[in-house]
Each structure stands twice: as C-alpha cells, then as structure tokens.
Design a protein around this motif. Sequence first.
Motif, PDB file in Angstrom:
ATOM      1  N   GLY A   1       0.790  -1.227   0.000  1.00  0.00           N
ATOM      2  CA  GLY A   1       0.000   0.000   0.000  1.00  0.00           C
ATOM      3  C   GLY A   1       0.819   1.271   0.000  1.00  0.00           C
ATOM      4  O   GLY A   1       0.709   2.096  -0.909  1.00  0.00           O
ATOM      5  N   LYS A   2       1.675   1.457   1.006  1.00  0.00           N
ATOM      6  CA  LYS A   2       2.412   2.719   1.126  1.00  0.00           C
ATOM      7  C   LYS A   2       3.574   2.805   0.147  1.00  0.00           C
ATOM      8  O   LYS A   2       3.870   3.875  -0.383  1.00  0.00           O
ATOM      9  CB  LYS A   2       2.910   2.909   2.556  1.00  0.00           C
ATOM     10  CG  LYS A   2       3.479   4.288   2.782  1.00  0.00           C
ATOM     11  CD  LYS A   2       3.701   4.592   4.247  1.00  0.00           C
ATOM     12  CE  LYS A   2       4.179   6.017   4.401  1.00  0.00           C
ATOM     13  NZ  LYS A   2       4.316   6.418   5.794  1.00  0.00           N
ATOM     14  N   ASP A   3       4.229   1.709  -0.123  1.00  0.00           N
ATOM     15  CA  ASP A   3       5.412   1.739  -0.983  1.00  0.00           C
ATOM     16  C   ASP A   3       5.132   1.303  -2.412  1.00  0.00           C
ATOM     17  O   ASP A   3       6.012   1.383  -3.264  1.00  0.00           O
ATOM     18  CB  ASP A   3       6.511   0.850  -0.383  1.00  0.00           C
ATOM     19  CG  ASP A   3       6.954   1.348   0.984  1.00  0.00           C
ATOM     20  OD1 ASP A   3       7.024   2.579   1.162  1.00  0.00           O
ATOM     21  OD2 ASP A   3       7.203   0.508   1.870  1.00  0.00           O
ATOM     22  N   GLY A   4       3.932   0.842  -2.673  1.00  0.00           N
ATOM     23  CA  GLY A   4       3.588   0.389  -4.005  1.00  0.00           C
ATOM     24  C   GLY A   4       3.304   1.552  -4.940  1.00  0.00           C
ATOM     25  O   GLY A   4       3.412   2.731  -4.580  1.00  0.00           O
ATOM     26  N   ALA A   5       2.932   1.204  -6.163  1.00  0.00           N
ATOM     27  CA  ALA A   5       2.625   2.224  -7.158  1.00  0.00           C
ATOM     28  C   ALA A   5       1.565   1.686  -8.104  1.00  0.00           C
ATOM     29  O   ALA A   5       1.466   0.487  -8.332  1.00  0.00           O
ATOM     30  CB  ALA A   5       3.883   2.605  -7.934  1.00  0.00           C
ATOM     31  N   GLY A   6       0.795   2.614  -8.638  1.00  0.00           N
ATOM     32  CA  GLY A   6      -0.245   2.227  -9.567  1.00  0.00           C
ATOM     33  C   GLY A   6      -0.184   3.043 -10.842  1.00  0.00           C
ATOM     34  O   GLY A   6       0.465   4.091 -10.902  1.00  0.00           O
ATOM     35  N   LYS A   7      -0.882   2.535 -11.861  1.00  0.00           N
ATOM     36  CA  LYS A   7      -1.007   3.231 -13.141  1.00  0.00           C
ATOM     37  C   LYS A   7      -2.457   3.115 -13.583  1.00  0.00           C
ATOM     38  O   LYS A   7      -3.056   2.048 -13.502  1.00  0.00           O
ATOM     39  CB  LYS A   7      -0.086   2.620 -14.186  1.00  0.00           C
ATOM     40  CG  LYS A   7       1.384   2.821 -13.877  1.00  0.00           C
ATOM     41  CD  LYS A   7       2.269   2.208 -14.923  1.00  0.00           C
ATOM     42  CE  LYS A   7       3.734   2.404 -14.527  1.00  0.00           C
ATOM     43  NZ  LYS A   7       4.646   1.795 -15.482  1.00  0.00           N
TER      44      LYS A   7
END
Length: 141
Positions: free
Chosen positions: A13-19
């Motif tokens: 959640g905090k360290d992830g990334a989305g597109k």
Amino acid sequence: MIRKANAVWTGAGKDGAGKLTSPSGVLAETPYGFKSRFEEGPGTNPEELIAAAHAGCFSMALAFGLQAAGFTAEEIRTEAAVSLEAEGQGFRITRSALTLNAKIPGIDDAKFREIAEGAEKNCPVSKLLNAEITLDATLEG
C-alpha cells in the motif's frame, strides 16, 4: 453506455505504485500512489479524478439546463473540491464542494441560481456521490 478505466497496482500500500489507463487515452499509464494521494507527490489520485468528473459533469448539466431555459453561457468555470477524511481503519469521501463562476448574458441572479441548483442535483456524478455536495455560485457581470 458504459465507460471504462483500468488500474494496475504493484507492491504494498504505502510503498507500491499504480497506473491508470482509459481507452480514450486521456489516462495512459498515469501514475498514482500513496504520495500523490496523501502527500504532495507526483501523479494523480482517485479524489482528483472524482473532482474532475464532478466539475465536468456539473458544468455540462448546467449548460444543458441553461439551453433549455433559453440561455447560452459565455463561460462556465467550475471547481470541485473533494474531501477525503479518516473513518475507522480507512477513509471516506465526505464532501464535494462545487464553486461556480459563470458569465451568462441576459440571465438574472434568481434564475441563474435556480438552474445551477437543478444542475447540481441532477448531474449524474452528483447522484452517484454519497457525500455532502455544496454549491457556491457566482454570476459574473
């Protein structure tokens, strides 16, 4: 009519990334993540996209309402400010505050407010949101 968009998220959640991607190409692997949502990092976030959708939907509904009443806007400028607040272990969108400034030749303030309030109540995004929606409308001379 069905409109789509896709989200791809990798990591925690905090360290992830989305597109985010939409078929129109307006969103093309547009980044979003913790920093763009809860801090001031680069990328977009769901609340910003909801605000854009609400401002755009309301502005179009207002234009149609004006047209039905025999008026044509010279300019409609709408800002939607979407509030995200902590709730229990998560968050909730609690408010979308619309601020409208419009130039509409030949309309009086009472008719302007009547049509603007109707647009706020009847735009599809307003109907979708289960949050407080406020409207601050200014008719410019």
